[in-house]
Motif scaffolding. Structure first.
Motif, mmCIF file in Angstrom:
data_model
loop_
_atom_site.group_PDB
_atom_site.id
_atom_site.type_symbol
_atom_site.label_atom_id
_atom_site.label_comp_id
_atom_site.label_asym_id
_atom_site.label_seq_id
_atom_site.Cartn_x
_atom_site.Cartn_y
_atom_site.Cartn_z
ATOM 1 N N LYS A 36 52.318 -33.418 -46.451
ATOM 2 C CA LYS A 36 53.005 -33.048 -45.217
ATOM 3 C C LYS A 36 52.077 -33.160 -44.011
ATOM 4 O O LYS A 36 52.464 -33.677 -42.957
ATOM 5 N N GLN A 37 50.842 -32.670 -44.159
ATOM 6 C CA GLN A 37 49.906 -32.695 -43.034
ATOM 7 C C GLN A 37 49.587 -34.127 -42.617
ATOM 8 O O GLN A 37 49.476 -34.431 -41.428
ATOM 9 N N VAL A 38 49.442 -35.011 -43.600
ATOM 10 C CA VAL A 38 49.170 -36.417 -43.288
ATOM 11 C C VAL A 38 50.384 -37.039 -42.599
ATOM 12 O O VAL A 38 50.247 -37.783 -41.611
ATOM 13 N N ARG A 39 51.574 -36.727 -43.098
ATOM 14 C CA ARG A 39 52.786 -37.274 -42.485
ATOM 15 C C ARG A 39 52.962 -36.757 -41.065
ATOM 16 O O ARG A 39 53.325 -37.520 -40.149
ATOM 17 N N TYR A 40 52.720 -35.442 -40.854
ATOM 18 C CA TYR A 40 52.810 -34.890 -39.500
ATOM 19 C C TYR A 40 51.828 -35.589 -38.562
ATOM 20 O O TYR A 40 52.155 -35.884 -37.398
ATOM 21 N N LEU A 41 50.630 -35.860 -39.061
ATOM 22 C CA LEU A 41 49.611 -36.510 -38.245
ATOM 23 C C LEU A 41 50.033 -37.931 -37.894
ATOM 24 O O LEU A 41 49.885 -38.368 -36.741
ATOM 25 N N GLU A 42 50.581 -38.658 -38.856
ATOM 26 C CA GLU A 42 51.050 -40.027 -38.600
ATOM 27 C C GLU A 42 52.186 -40.023 -37.585
ATOM 28 O O GLU A 42 52.215 -40.871 -36.681
ATOM 29 N N ASP A 43 53.102 -39.058 -37.720
ATOM 30 C CA ASP A 43 54.224 -38.982 -36.781
ATOM 31 C C ASP A 43 53.724 -38.668 -35.370
ATOM 32 O O ASP A 43 54.209 -39.238 -34.379
ATOM 33 N N ARG A 44 52.749 -37.768 -35.283
ATOM 34 C CA ARG A 44 52.247 -37.381 -33.968
ATOM 35 C C ARG A 44 51.492 -38.525 -33.293
ATOM 36 O O ARG A 44 51.635 -38.762 -32.089
ATOM 37 N N LEU A 45 50.704 -39.279 -34.074
ATOM 38 C CA LEU A 45 49.918 -40.368 -33.507
ATOM 39 C C LEU A 45 50.709 -41.658 -33.371
ATOM 40 O O LEU A 45 50.325 -42.554 -32.616
ATOM 41 N N GLY A 46 51.792 -41.778 -34.160
ATOM 42 C CA GLY A 46 52.614 -42.976 -34.085
ATOM 43 C C GLY A 46 52.023 -44.186 -34.774
ATOM 44 O O GLY A 46 52.357 -45.326 -34.433
ATOM 45 N N VAL A 47 51.135 -43.964 -35.764
ATOM 46 C CA VAL A 47 50.540 -45.067 -36.522
ATOM 47 C C VAL A 47 50.484 -44.684 -37.998
ATOM 48 O O VAL A 47 50.488 -43.499 -38.351
ATOM 49 N N GLN A 48 50.435 -45.703 -38.843
ATOM 50 C CA GLN A 48 50.252 -45.453 -40.275
ATOM 51 C C GLN A 48 48.764 -45.280 -40.558
ATOM 52 O O GLN A 48 47.948 -46.144 -40.227
ATOM 53 N N LEU A 49 48.415 -44.164 -41.174
ATOM 54 C CA LEU A 49 47.022 -43.866 -41.487
ATOM 55 C C LEU A 49 46.697 -44.072 -42.958
ATOM 56 O O LEU A 49 45.558 -44.394 -43.301
ATOM 57 N N VAL A 50 47.704 -43.895 -43.812
ATOM 58 C CA VAL A 50 47.485 -43.916 -45.256
ATOM 59 C C VAL A 50 48.478 -44.863 -45.914
ATOM 60 O O VAL A 50 49.662 -44.873 -45.567
ATOM 61 N N GLN A 51 47.974 -45.678 -46.818
ATOM 62 C CA GLN A 51 48.821 -46.533 -47.649
ATOM 63 C C GLN A 51 48.956 -45.874 -49.011
ATOM 64 O O GLN A 51 47.961 -45.627 -49.690
ATOM 65 N N ARG A 52 50.177 -45.581 -49.415
ATOM 66 C CA ARG A 52 50.426 -44.821 -50.631
ATOM 67 C C ARG A 52 50.944 -45.731 -51.737
ATOM 68 O O ARG A 52 51.697 -46.663 -51.486
ATOM 69 N N ASN A 53 50.535 -45.409 -52.980
ATOM 70 C CA ASN A 53 51.196 -45.987 -54.153
ATOM 71 C C ASN A 53 51.280 -44.906 -55.213
ATOM 72 O O ASN A 53 50.907 -43.752 -54.967
ATOM 73 N N THR A 54 51.750 -45.253 -56.389
ATOM 74 C CA THR A 54 52.018 -44.226 -57.404
ATOM 75 C C THR A 54 50.755 -43.603 -57.968
ATOM 76 O O THR A 54 50.784 -42.490 -58.478
ATOM 77 N N ARG A 55 49.626 -44.298 -57.910
ATOM 78 C CA ARG A 55 48.409 -43.794 -58.552
ATOM 79 C C ARG A 55 47.342 -43.314 -57.582
ATOM 80 O O ARG A 55 46.557 -42.433 -57.902
ATOM 81 N N SER A 56 47.261 -43.905 -56.416
ATOM 82 C CA SER A 56 46.188 -43.548 -55.510
ATOM 83 C C SER A 56 46.624 -43.818 -54.081
ATOM 84 O O SER A 56 47.729 -44.307 -53.828
ATOM 85 N N VAL A 57 45.750 -43.493 -53.155
ATOM 86 C CA VAL A 57 46.011 -43.775 -51.754
ATOM 87 C C VAL A 57 44.791 -44.482 -51.173
ATOM 88 O O VAL A 57 43.678 -44.354 -51.678
ATOM 89 N N SER A 58 45.020 -45.228 -50.139
ATOM 90 C CA SER A 58 43.927 -45.845 -49.386
ATOM 91 C C SER A 58 44.279 -45.748 -47.921
ATOM 92 O O SER A 58 45.453 -45.611 -47.554
ATOM 93 N N LEU A 59 43.270 -45.797 -47.093
ATOM 94 C CA LEU A 59 43.496 -45.646 -45.665
ATOM 95 C C LEU A 59 43.575 -46.996 -44.977
ATOM 96 O O LEU A 59 42.920 -47.957 -45.386
ATOM 97 N N THR A 60 44.399 -47.067 -43.964
ATOM 98 C CA THR A 60 44.438 -48.250 -43.113
ATOM 99 C C THR A 60 43.146 -48.291 -42.296
ATOM 100 O O THR A 60 42.350 -47.342 -42.300
#
Length: 306
Positions: A36-60
């Protein structure tokens, strides 16, 4: 403002752990709260910060750069905590240590046990690897490294120097013969170590001030020093190994030292590395002092089990 600080710290934890669950465990919150905190941050900044998949995440790219500021905030907080802990001289909390894999698999275990006995309120988080980490971004308090070039901008205290021997198993020598000259190594199966950062297929030797380097090859290239040891014990070839790995095997007759008149002269120093801080946490200071004492004179590779 406080909400924004929480969001960037959460992102920094995700960047360091590359996993929502591990970031949540590190921060002591739920996985859903991290998300939720990551999603709130992305919504507030208006950019994608994290790339998600089923096993792990990576940052843009922008996510990685933004998370660096969060890492700096965490480092500042850690230093503030260290300053206060220094006044109380408390050795508590969690100490995250990176250790060169071969070193951690052999000699470090008993040293960790001894250190833990001295400081029972301290939790050790030990990570074994052979790559060069980013200590601040990955949240390490210190790194016990076998490396020619410690990272810049860090404090690097030299513990010792690795020494090496050329060895083979008796069964290999019975099958292939014992080399009598360095040049003969080119005709033997030599087991070489190779990681993503280093490749050791050029073995240096010295005799009476005369240095020679032999370019070797063989059927086995391995990225883990203890695995090289097991391969040479199994008779798969000749190896150029650190003495702290093989002294006991030589004493037991499981391995034979070759060409002893030629001294292997690869220079691999052992350092304890930690971020430069104005206020060094007591837990880090005590561990550094402990390692300087334990891996001192006599050298660690010549010590027997206590």
């Amino acid at each position: 403002m406080l909400e924004y600080l929480q969001q960037i710290v959460v992102l920094a934890a995700v960047a360091q752990e590359q996993h929502f669950t591990r970031a949540a465990e590190r921060l002591g919150i739920s996985k859903s709260q991290v998300s939720k905190q990551v999603r709130y941050l992305e919504d507030r900044l208006g950019v994608q910060l994290v790339q998600r998949n089923t096993r792990s995440v990576s940052l843009t790219e922008v996510g990685s750069r933004y998370a660096e500021y969060g890492s700096q905030l965490i480092a500042t907080l850690d230093e503030a905590e260290a300053m206060v802990a220094g006044y109380r001289n408390e050795v508590t909390g969690k100490l995250k240590i990176g250790v060169a894999q071969s070193f951690g698999n052999t000699l470090m275990t008993r040293h960790f046990a001894k250190f833990r006995q001295a400081y029972p309120d301290l939790n050790l988080n030990i990570n074994l690897f052979d790559h060069r980490p980013n200590l601040v971004e990955e949240g390490y308090d210190c790194w016990v490294a076998i490396h020619e070039h410690p990272p810049e901008g860090m404090v690097a205290r030299k513990l010792a120097d690795c020494q090496f021997k050329l060895v083979a198993a008796p069964c290999y020598l019975e099958a292939r013969g014992t080399p009598q000259q360095l040049s003969e190594l080119r005709h033997h199966d030599c087991i070489t170590y190779q990681s993503r950062e280093r490749r050791y297929d050029k073995w240096p030797f010295v005799k009476s001030g005369n240095e020679q380097v032999v370019h070797v090859s063989g059927q086995y290239t391995i990225n883990n020093a203890p695995a090289v040891l097991e391969a040479v014990k199994a008779g798969l070839g000749i190896a150029y190994l650190a003495t702290y790995l093989i002294n006991e095997e030589i004493e037991k007759g499981e391995l034979v030292e070759l060409l002893p008149e030629w001294q292997p002269c690869l220079e691999l120093p052992i350092y304890i590395v930690y971020p430069r801080r104005k206020h060094l946490a007591p837990k880090v200071r005590e561990f550094v002092d402990f390692m300087l004492h334990e891996v001192g004179d006599p050298p660690i590779w010549d010590r027997h089990h206590e």
